[in-house]
Write a protein that holds these residues in place. Structure first.
Motif, PDB file in Angstrom:
ATOM      1  N   LEU A 277       0.871  -1.170   0.000  1.00  0.00           N
ATOM      2  CA  LEU A 277       0.000   0.000   0.000  1.00  0.00           C
ATOM      3  C   LEU A 277       0.912   1.225   0.000  1.00  0.00           C
ATOM      4  O   LEU A 277       1.739   1.383   0.900  1.00  0.00           O
ATOM      5  CB  LEU A 277      -0.900   0.008   1.235  1.00  0.00           C
ATOM      6  CG  LEU A 277      -1.985   1.099   1.324  1.00  0.00           C
ATOM      7  CD1 LEU A 277      -3.050   0.695   2.337  1.00  0.00           C
ATOM      8  CD2 LEU A 277      -1.427   2.459   1.698  1.00  0.00           C
ATOM      9  N   SER A 278       0.749   2.082  -1.001  1.00  0.00           N
ATOM     10  CA  SER A 278       1.555   3.294  -1.063  1.00  0.00           C
ATOM     11  C   SER A 278       0.658   4.509  -1.190  1.00  0.00           C
ATOM     12  O   SER A 278      -0.434   4.434  -1.762  1.00  0.00           O
ATOM     13  CB  SER A 278       2.529   3.245  -2.250  1.00  0.00           C
ATOM     14  OG  SER A 278       1.825   3.341  -3.490  1.00  0.00           O
ATOM     15  N   LEU A 279       1.123   5.622  -0.640  1.00  0.00           N
ATOM     16  CA  LEU A 279       0.378   6.874  -0.717  1.00  0.00           C
ATOM     17  C   LEU A 279       1.368   8.021  -0.866  1.00  0.00           C
ATOM     18  O   LEU A 279       2.364   8.095  -0.140  1.00  0.00           O
ATOM     19  CB  LEU A 279      -0.453   7.090   0.553  1.00  0.00           C
ATOM     20  CG  LEU A 279      -1.219   8.420   0.639  1.00  0.00           C
ATOM     21  CD1 LEU A 279      -2.328   8.470  -0.402  1.00  0.00           C
ATOM     22  CD2 LEU A 279      -1.794   8.616   2.038  1.00  0.00           C
ATOM     23  N   GLU A 280       1.096   8.907  -1.818  1.00  0.00           N
ATOM     24  CA  GLU A 280       1.903  10.105  -2.008  1.00  0.00           C
ATOM     25  C   GLU A 280       0.975  11.305  -2.103  1.00  0.00           C
ATOM     26  O   GLU A 280      -0.013  11.280  -2.842  1.00  0.00           O
ATOM     27  CB  GLU A 280       2.765  10.000  -3.264  1.00  0.00           C
ATOM     28  CG  GLU A 280       3.671  11.198  -3.475  1.00  0.00           C
ATOM     29  CD  GLU A 280       4.806  10.931  -4.450  1.00  0.00           C
ATOM     30  OE1 GLU A 280       5.477  11.900  -4.861  1.00  0.00           O
ATOM     31  OE2 GLU A 280       5.036   9.750  -4.794  1.00  0.00           O
ATOM     32  N   ILE A 281       1.291  12.332  -1.349  1.00  0.00           N
ATOM     33  CA  ILE A 281       0.482  13.546  -1.343  1.00  0.00           C
ATOM     34  C   ILE A 281       1.372  14.722  -1.715  1.00  0.00           C
ATOM     35  O   ILE A 281       2.335  15.042  -1.000  1.00  0.00           O
ATOM     36  CB  ILE A 281      -0.163  13.789   0.040  1.00  0.00           C
ATOM     37  CG1 ILE A 281      -1.001  12.587   0.466  1.00  0.00           C
ATOM     38  CG2 ILE A 281      -1.022  15.056   0.010  1.00  0.00           C
ATOM     39  CD1 ILE A 281      -1.526  12.675   1.884  1.00  0.00           C
ATOM     40  N   THR A 282       1.053  15.331  -2.827  1.00  0.00           N
ATOM     41  CA  THR A 282       1.776  16.523  -3.267  1.00  0.00           C
ATOM     42  C   THR A 282       0.982  17.746  -2.843  1.00  0.00           C
ATOM     43  O   THR A 282      -0.220  17.837  -3.114  1.00  0.00           O
ATOM     44  CB  THR A 282       1.950  16.528  -4.795  1.00  0.00           C
ATOM     45  OG1 THR A 282       2.707  15.379  -5.191  1.00  0.00           O
ATOM     46  CG2 THR A 282       2.674  17.787  -5.258  1.00  0.00           C
ATOM     47  N   GLY A 283       1.666  18.671  -2.185  1.00  0.00           N
ATOM     48  CA  GLY A 283       1.034  19.902  -1.765  1.00  0.00           C
ATOM     49  C   GLY A 283       1.609  21.098  -2.509  1.00  0.00           C
ATOM     50  O   GLY A 283       2.564  20.959  -3.286  1.00  0.00           O
ATOM     51  N   THR A 284       1.065  22.250  -2.271  1.00  0.00           N
ATOM     52  CA  THR A 284       1.555  23.458  -2.926  1.00  0.00           C
ATOM     53  C   THR A 284       2.956  23.837  -2.467  1.00  0.00           C
ATOM     54  O   THR A 284       3.657  24.585  -3.158  1.00  0.00           O
ATOM     55  CB  THR A 284       0.595  24.634  -2.649  1.00  0.00           C
ATOM     56  OG1 THR A 284       0.382  24.728  -1.224  1.00  0.00           O
ATOM     57  CG2 THR A 284      -0.744  24.434  -3.347  1.00  0.00           C
ATOM     58  N   ASP A 285       3.409  23.301  -1.319  1.00  0.00           N
ATOM     59  CA  ASP A 285       4.726  23.655  -0.780  1.00  0.00           C
ATOM     60  C   ASP A 285       5.647  22.468  -0.553  1.00  0.00           C
ATOM     61  O   ASP A 285       6.762  22.643  -0.043  1.00  0.00           O
ATOM     62  CB  ASP A 285       4.564  24.404   0.555  1.00  0.00           C
ATOM     63  CG  ASP A 285       3.768  25.687   0.403  1.00  0.00           C
ATOM     64  OD1 ASP A 285       3.949  26.372  -0.614  1.00  0.00           O
ATOM     65  OD2 ASP A 285       2.952  25.985   1.303  1.00  0.00           O
ATOM     66  N   GLY A 286       5.186  21.257  -0.879  1.00  0.00           N
ATOM     67  CA  GLY A 286       6.038  20.101  -0.629  1.00  0.00           C
ATOM     68  C   GLY A 286       5.359  18.801  -0.980  1.00  0.00           C
ATOM     69  O   GLY A 286       4.238  18.774  -1.498  1.00  0.00           O
ATOM     70  N   ASN A 287       6.056  17.710  -0.678  1.00  0.00           N
ATOM     71  CA  ASN A 287       5.603  16.378  -1.050  1.00  0.00           C
ATOM     72  C   ASN A 287       5.850  15.423   0.119  1.00  0.00           C
ATOM     73  O   ASN A 287       6.814  15.605   0.884  1.00  0.00           O
ATOM     74  CB  ASN A 287       6.399  15.905  -2.277  1.00  0.00           C
ATOM     75  CG  ASN A 287       5.621  14.951  -3.146  1.00  0.00           C
ATOM     76  OD1 ASN A 287       4.414  14.798  -2.982  1.00  0.00           O
ATOM     77  ND2 ASN A 287       6.297  14.302  -4.073  1.00  0.00           N
ATOM     78  N   ILE A 288       4.985  14.410   0.258  1.00  0.00           N
ATOM     79  CA  ILE A 288       5.164  13.419   1.320  1.00  0.00           C
ATOM     80  C   ILE A 288       4.713  12.066   0.797  1.00  0.00           C
ATOM     81  O   ILE A 288       3.724  11.980   0.074  1.00  0.00           O
ATOM     82  CB  ILE A 288       4.372  13.829   2.590  1.00  0.00           C
ATOM     83  CG1 ILE A 288       4.710  12.925   3.773  1.00  0.00           C
ATOM     84  CG2 ILE A 288       2.868  13.873   2.331  1.00  0.00           C
ATOM     85  CD1 ILE A 288       4.216  13.475   5.101  1.00  0.00           C
TER      86      ILE A 288
END
Length: 372
Positions: A277-288
């Protein structure tokens, strides 16, 4: 002392028993319609009583009923437990019907009983840290949310179990079984609700041969693709011909609130993937990003600053997530009031609506379906 009862004797029941023992919760009764299974499970775990009927376990002294049975049975069992005045901890999904799931959530709220869903992934320490970072604005506003849930257990040859029977597993397989976890963790960590879904399914080997409890490709149903190569390949086998209609894999696109976009690939037929299970969240100021096969590592990045890896040297694993969830649930039971530290039936109803929307989309050729 709080007493628990378990319905079911399979893999999920084993996991529940280990967690309950770790939490020092007494399990006084186990129920299975198959007497030999109930007796064997009770003997293995030292449970003083085993029964073969729902009525018997509901009449027992158990304060909490753990439901560890196939999805299509959940609704009836939950209703019986609530009618008997029991608290309930139910395996996912709460129901394969969004209407039934909504009704169960409403009945649970009216009963005053503590009712939880087994959505354990969120209890990984890295997931808790990721949620905290997103909430604190460390990556800005989430704008892209994507990932996978890949497993290999459905790759042929594979055991023929309840998952492949519509009357026990329902119309879906990958979505209802592993997709439920991904939808939950994506919304939980990102803080964003899924608004719309568009989906495609694939069942790569609908015609199969069943022999000695194992499924194999049906060689007689092989077809050639445009290059003349065989689509399937297997040794010739004698056995019963069966047809599987639920999905081996799914690709789902999502529109989240606040204009975030998302996607997930679900597969139960990916060799080498045990529980990816993988999850990536890109935000306006960074990535996780994070994945469950390396569950004690969390990655973050900001433009031009490289990648930062946080390692949870004393982190937790698969079994520990159940222990932590059960501890939160049983604390709420002991305090006699619902809490926000465990996923409840309202959460289960929410996930059921998303899954139902996915199925509706597939039936309409991938149309966008509103799940709010």
């Amino acid at each position: 002392m709080m007493k628990a009862g378990i319905i079911g004797t399979g893999f999920a029941a084993e996991v529940h028993m280990k967690a309950l023992r770790a939490c020092n919760v007494s399990v006084d009764v186990v129920m299975s319609q198959r007497e030999e299974h109930a007796k064997a499970f009770a003997k293995k775990w030292g449970i003083p009583k085993w029964v073969t009927s729902v009525e018997a376990i509901m009449e027992s002294e158990a304060d909490v009923i753990h439901i560890c049975t196939p999805p299509t049975t959940h609704g009836t069992l939950v209703k019986s437990a609530l009618d008997a005045g029991k608290h309930v901890l139910c395996e996912k999904p709460l129901s394969l019907s969004q209407t039934e799931a909504k009704d169960l959530a409403e009945q649970a709220a009216m009963s005053g009983k503590i009712c939880g869903m087994v959505l354990n992934v969120r209890y990984h320490m890295a997931c808790q840290r990721a949620k905290e970072m997103v909430e604190n604005g460390m990556i800005g506003r989430p704008i892209l949310i994507h990932g996978t849930y890949l497993q290999e257990f459905g790759a042929l040859p594979a055991p023929y179990d309840w998952r492949y029977h519509p009357e026990t597993g329902g119309e879906m397989r990958a979505v209802s079984e592993i997709g439920t976890h991904w939808f939950d963790i994506a919304e939980y960590i990102s803080g964003q609700r899924i608004k719309e879904v568009s989906a495609l399914f694939a069942c790569y080997t609908p015609h199969r041969i069943l022999k000695d409890g194992m499924m194999y490709p049906d060689k007689a149903s092989e077809k050639a693709d445009e290059t003349g190569r065989k689509v399937q390949a297997s040794a010739s086998l004698d056995g019963d011909k069966i047809e599987v209609t639920s999905e081996d894999a799914a690709i789902i696109q999502m529109k989240f609130e606040n204009q975030a976009l998302g996607s997930v690939v679900l597969s139960e037929v990916s060799p080498g993937r045990g529980n990816h299970l993988s999850l990536e969240i890109t935000g306006t100021d960074g990535n996780i990003w994070w994945n469950e096969e390396e569950n004690n590592q969390l990655f973050t990045a900001r433009k031009g600053e490289g990648i930062r890896k946080e390692v949870f040297a004393f982190g937790n694993g698969f079994s520990e997530t159940f222990i932590q969830m059960f501890e939160a649930f049983y604390q709420a039971v002991q305090e006699g009031r619902p809490g926000e530290t465990y996923p409840d039936f309202a959460r289960g109803a929410r996930i059921a609506r998303i899954c139902q929307g996915v199925l509706e989309s597939v039936r309409t050729g991938g149309a966008w379906i509103n799940v709010e």
